[in-house]
Write a protein that holds these residues in place. Structure first.
Motif, short mmCIF file in Angstrom:
data_model
loop_
_atom_site.label_atom_id
_atom_site.label_comp_id
_atom_site.label_asym_id
_atom_site.label_seq_id
_atom_site.Cartn_x
_atom_site.Cartn_y
_atom_site.Cartn_z
N VAL A 39 28.36 28.90 -15.77
CA VAL A 39 27.73 30.22 -15.64
C VAL A 39 28.78 31.31 -15.53
CG1 VAL A 39 26.33 31.64 -14.09
CG2 VAL A 39 25.57 29.36 -14.70
N TYR A 40 29.86 31.05 -14.79
CA TYR A 40 30.94 32.04 -14.66
C TYR A 40 31.58 32.29 -16.01
CZ TYR A 40 35.45 34.04 -13.54
OH TYR A 40 36.55 34.85 -13.52
N ASP A 41 31.87 31.23 -16.76
CA ASP A 41 32.51 31.40 -18.07
C ASP A 41 31.62 32.18 -19.03
OD1 ASP A 41 34.78 30.11 -17.27
OD2 ASP A 41 34.24 28.17 -18.16
N ILE A 42 30.33 31.90 -19.02
CA ILE A 42 29.41 32.64 -19.90
C ILE A 42 29.38 34.11 -19.51
CG2 ILE A 42 26.98 32.95 -20.51
CD1 ILE A 42 26.72 29.88 -20.39
N GLY A 43 29.30 34.40 -18.23
CA GLY A 43 29.30 35.79 -17.77
C GLY A 43 30.61 36.49 -18.08
N PHE A 45 32.75 35.77 -20.55
CA PHE A 45 32.88 36.03 -21.98
C PHE A 45 31.92 37.12 -22.44
CE2 PHE A 45 34.67 31.62 -22.08
CZ PHE A 45 35.96 32.03 -22.37
N ASN A 46 30.74 37.20 -21.84
CA ASN A 46 29.82 38.29 -22.17
C ASN A 46 30.41 39.63 -21.74
OD1 ASN A 46 27.92 36.71 -23.36
ND2 ASN A 46 26.63 36.53 -21.54
N ALA A 47 31.05 39.67 -20.57
CA ALA A 47 31.66 40.91 -20.10
C ALA A 47 32.82 41.30 -21.01
CB ALA A 47 32.15 40.75 -18.67
N GLN A 48 33.61 40.33 -21.45
CA GLN A 48 34.73 40.65 -22.35
C GLN A 48 34.22 41.16 -23.69
OE1 GLN A 48 38.00 40.83 -21.92
NE2 GLN A 48 37.63 40.41 -19.76
N SER A 49 33.16 40.56 -24.21
CA SER A 49 32.63 41.03 -25.49
C SER A 49 32.04 42.42 -25.35
CB SER A 49 31.59 40.05 -26.04
OG SER A 49 30.45 40.04 -25.21
N LEU A 50 31.42 42.71 -24.20
CA LEU A 50 30.90 44.05 -23.96
C LEU A 50 32.03 45.06 -23.87
CD1 LEU A 50 28.38 45.77 -23.39
CD2 LEU A 50 28.73 45.28 -20.97
N LYS A 51 33.12 44.67 -23.21
CA LYS A 51 34.28 45.55 -23.11
C LYS A 51 34.89 45.79 -24.49
CE LYS A 51 37.57 45.14 -19.75
NZ LYS A 51 38.72 44.51 -19.09
N ASN A 52 34.99 44.74 -25.31
CA ASN A 52 35.52 44.90 -26.66
C ASN A 52 34.61 45.77 -27.52
OD1 ASN A 52 37.71 43.32 -26.01
ND2 ASN A 52 36.81 41.44 -26.80
N ASP A 53 33.30 45.64 -27.33
CA ASP A 53 32.37 46.48 -28.09
C ASP A 53 32.53 47.95 -27.72
OD1 ASP A 53 31.38 44.29 -29.38
OD2 ASP A 53 29.59 44.11 -28.10
N THR A 54 32.71 48.24 -26.43
CA THR A 54 32.90 49.63 -26.04
C THR A 54 34.24 50.16 -26.52
OG1 THR A 54 33.74 48.94 -23.88
CG2 THR A 54 31.41 49.48 -24.03
N ASN A 55 35.26 49.29 -26.58
CA ASN A 55 36.56 49.73 -27.09
C ASN A 55 36.52 50.01 -28.59
OD1 ASN A 55 37.76 49.63 -24.61
ND2 ASN A 55 38.69 47.62 -24.91
#
Length: 139
Positions: A39-43, A45-55
């Motif tokens: 669950v931590y890894d999924i969260g 990676f989702n946070a990193q993809s959201l950060k990359n999307d905003t960048n």
């Protein structure tokens, strides 16, 4: 201890039941740990993809220093009225967005100024390529 003694103790139904309970508890703890890790890894990676999307949505263009923006920065740094400034920008030597060199004029005295990151402002005397102080020469 001998192997026969160990086998004899494990054949007791009470010991077997306790061993099963202990192994089930240990397996449950391992499964809960793996579930938390998943669950931590999924969260993460989702946070990193959201950060990359905003960048990726941010503009890549760099701000360009124009005469108007340089005049606004100079007036703001010298705390002058932006509609009627006493110090005017004559020339932009380098319009790099990190470090820009400009020539300003105040009371017919020309000085060189540096604008760093479109915010900071420094002034100094104006020299030519031979090293003569042009500010004193103009005076």
């Amino acid at each position: 201890m001998k192997v026969r003694v160990i086998i004899k103790k494990l054949s007791n139904p009470r010991v077997r039941r306790r061993l099963k309970i202990g192994l089930c508890v240990y397996g449950g703890v391992v499964m809960i740990g793996l579930l938390f890790k998943l669950v931590y890894d999924i969260g993460y990676f989702n946070a990193q993809s959201l950060k990359n999307d905003t960048n990726t949505e941010l503009p890549i263009t760099h701000p360009v220093l124009t005469m108007e923006s340089a005049q606004r920065i100079v007036s703001g740094a010298l705390k002058e009225d932006p509609t009627n400034p006493k110090t005017t920008v004559d020339q932009i030597i380098d319009s790099n967005h990190k470090l820009s060199a400009i020539i300003i004029e105040n009371n017919k005295l020309k000085k060189i100024a540096w604008i760093i990151d479109m915010r900071l402002f420094f002034t100094g005397d104006l020299f030519n390529d031979a090293g003569y102080n042009l500010t004193k020469g103009i005076e």
